[in-house]
Design an enzyme around this catalytic site. Structure first.
Site, mmCIF file in Angstrom:
data_model
loop_
_atom_site.group_PDB
_atom_site.id
_atom_site.type_symbol
_atom_site.label_atom_id
_atom_site.label_comp_id
_atom_site.label_asym_id
_atom_site.label_seq_id
_atom_site.Cartn_x
_atom_site.Cartn_y
_atom_site.Cartn_z
ATOM 1 N N TYR A 1 15.445 105.649 2.631
ATOM 2 C CA TYR A 1 16.869 105.327 2.732
ATOM 3 C C TYR A 1 17.593 106.242 3.723
ATOM 4 O O TYR A 1 18.695 105.943 4.158
ATOM 5 C CB TYR A 1 17.555 105.424 1.362
ATOM 6 N N LYS B 1 2.032 105.410 -3.137
ATOM 7 C CA LYS B 1 1.092 104.434 -2.560
ATOM 8 C C LYS B 1 0.212 105.175 -1.559
ATOM 9 O O LYS B 1 0.283 104.959 -0.346
ATOM 10 C CB LYS B 1 1.879 103.307 -1.872
ATOM 11 N N ASP C 1 15.123 100.448 -12.366
ATOM 12 C CA ASP C 1 15.820 99.226 -12.787
ATOM 13 C C ASP C 1 14.909 98.370 -13.661
ATOM 14 O O ASP C 1 15.355 97.775 -14.649
ATOM 15 C CB ASP C 1 16.260 98.405 -11.563
ATOM 16 N N ASP D 1 13.963 103.565 -7.190
ATOM 17 C CA ASP D 1 15.063 102.607 -7.273
ATOM 18 C C ASP D 1 14.592 101.364 -8.031
ATOM 19 O O ASP D 1 15.235 100.874 -8.970
ATOM 20 C CB ASP D 1 15.473 102.244 -5.828
ATOM 21 N N ASP E 1 2.573 100.202 -7.392
ATOM 22 C CA ASP E 1 2.528 98.778 -7.779
ATOM 23 C C ASP E 1 1.868 98.613 -9.144
ATOM 24 O O ASP E 1 2.315 97.806 -9.973
ATOM 25 C CB ASP E 1 1.838 97.921 -6.701
#
Ligand code: NAD
Length: 371
Positions: free
Chosen positions: A143, A194, A255, A251, A227
């Site tokens: 970001y 990852k 959620d 993020d 993942d």
């Protein structure tokens, strides 16, 4: 007696209503005369600050935030300020707080109160009693990494670039937050990245492993691909205690985990900075995950539990008042067990209450628990 300084920033919309319920609990705890007392300051942020001062947060309010042991934040924004200049939009107040206090660690608990387990999209047995803490790196990663741009190529095509970038220092400090938290919980950390396809994932994995060895060998550490972590959260969420991950994966995963537990009105969060070299205290801001909910603002319908639970986190992580934090969380669970529900979590057969009734019921329950 320890004195803790709190800065309350209610902000806009339902932030004002839910922070009022935190003030109710602060008054109760101060009157109760336990071993700690609160010194409370208040100020404006967001649209409310813009209306009065022309900025989303003043330098004076920032100075108070820097001096406080904890900032308790409501919510900002609303259609009234849709057209204010971009740099003064209500969210700019929150972004300045995060940046100037260097709040790099975002803590998002996902707790499923047994009384609300049927409201989850997962089966009751998977989520009942769920208590996960996601620790998301908040100030680095994709970001913020440069270059970050959209360019037009010679052939007229466009190309967009975001840059995922982490230093070992950034990874080490967030890993330490996760290990410290795990020690106060079930002593288990999953680190999600990852590493199979990303260099930042390789470094993340290495630094978390080294930090574990040198800083927290007593804590159980497992590495998991981000993942797979997303899948495991749906398959068997109770296998997790603390999950530490980068800004982007955090993020998404926070959620995902939060939504297993029901309404936005139930979700607290904390953002922490580095420990002060002298005092060891961290700068900290506590806020509900939800926004200012203009659709219900001013109607006394907002669920104050997310903000009250954020206050409980402030007691635990900034005021060394873990016992009182546990009791507030227990009071919330008891009130839900008794069937009290704000409209956002209403179920058939339960008793519908408004914001202040819910706050008063939690205070009453706390009185009983602390008697
Ligand atoms: P929102 O979280 O304010 O509301 C989304 C929906 O959830 C609404 O229907 C609302 O009524 C409901 N809701 C949210 N919190 C609730 C609570 N405590 N009790 C009962 N119902 C609740 O998100 P939005 O509608 O996308 O945004 C509204 C404004 O809030 C916008 O200006 C947005 O920019 C701002 N916002 C601020 C923050 C923040 O201050 N941290 C976060 C998100 C959105």
């Amino acid at each position: 007696m320890a004195t803790h300084s709190l800065l309350l920033l209610p902000g806009d919309g339902i932030g004002v209503e839910t922070i009022a319920e935190v003030e109710r609990l602060i008054a109760f705890l101060n009157a109760k005369n336990t071993s700690s007392t609160f010194n409370v300051e208040r100020d404006l942020v967001g649209g409310a600050a813009y209306d009065k001062h022309g900025v989303a947060i003043t330098d004076a309010a920032m100075a108070k935030a820097k001096a406080a042991d904890a900032v308790i934040f409501g919510a900002v924004g609303g259609p009234k300020w849709d057209k204010v200049p971009y740099e003064h939009r209500p969210e700019a107040g929150l972004l300045r707080l995060r940046k100037d206090l260097d709040l790099f660690a975002n803590l998002r608990p996902a707790i499923c109160y047994p009384a609300l387990a049927d409201a989850s999209s997962l089966k009751r047995e998977l989520v009942e009693g769920l208590d996960i803490m996601i620790v998301r790196e908040l100030t680095g990663g994709v970001y913020f990494g440069e270059p970050k741009e959209i360019v037009t190529l010679e052939n007229g095509e466009k190309r967009a670039v975001d840059t995922q970038l982490y230093t070992s220092r950034e990874i080490e400090r967030i890993a330490k937050v996760a290990f410290d938290l795990a020690r106060k919980r079930s002593n288990k950390v999953h680190s999600a990245e990852k590493r199979n396809v990303m260099k930042t994932g390789v470094l993340w994995n290495e630094v978390v492993t080294q930090t574990h060895k040198s800083y927290a060998p007593d804590v159980q550490l497992e590495h998991i691909l981000a993942d797979n972590c997303a899948m495991q959260l749906i398959r068997n969420p109770k296998q997790f205690d603390v999950i530490v991950t980068d800004n982007l994966f955090g993020d998404v995963l926070s959620d995902e985990a939060a939504m297993m537990t029901g309404s936005l009105g139930m979700l607290p969060s904390a953002s922490l900075g580095s420990p002060d070299a002298k005092t060891g205290k961290r700068k900290a801001l506590y806020e509900p995950v939800h926004g200012s909910a203009p659709d219900i603002a001013g109607k006394g319908l907002a669920n104050p539990i997310a903000t009250i639970a954020s206050f409980a986190m402030a007691l635990r992580y900034s005021c060394d008042m873990g016992k009182e934090a546990d009791l507030i969380e227990k009071a919330i669970a008891n009130v839900l067990d008794k069937g009290l529900r704000t409209p956002d979590i209403m179920q058939t057969g339960m008793t519908k209450v408004g914001t202040s009734q819910m706050g008063a019921a939690i205070e009453k329950e706390l009185q009983v628990l602390m008697a």
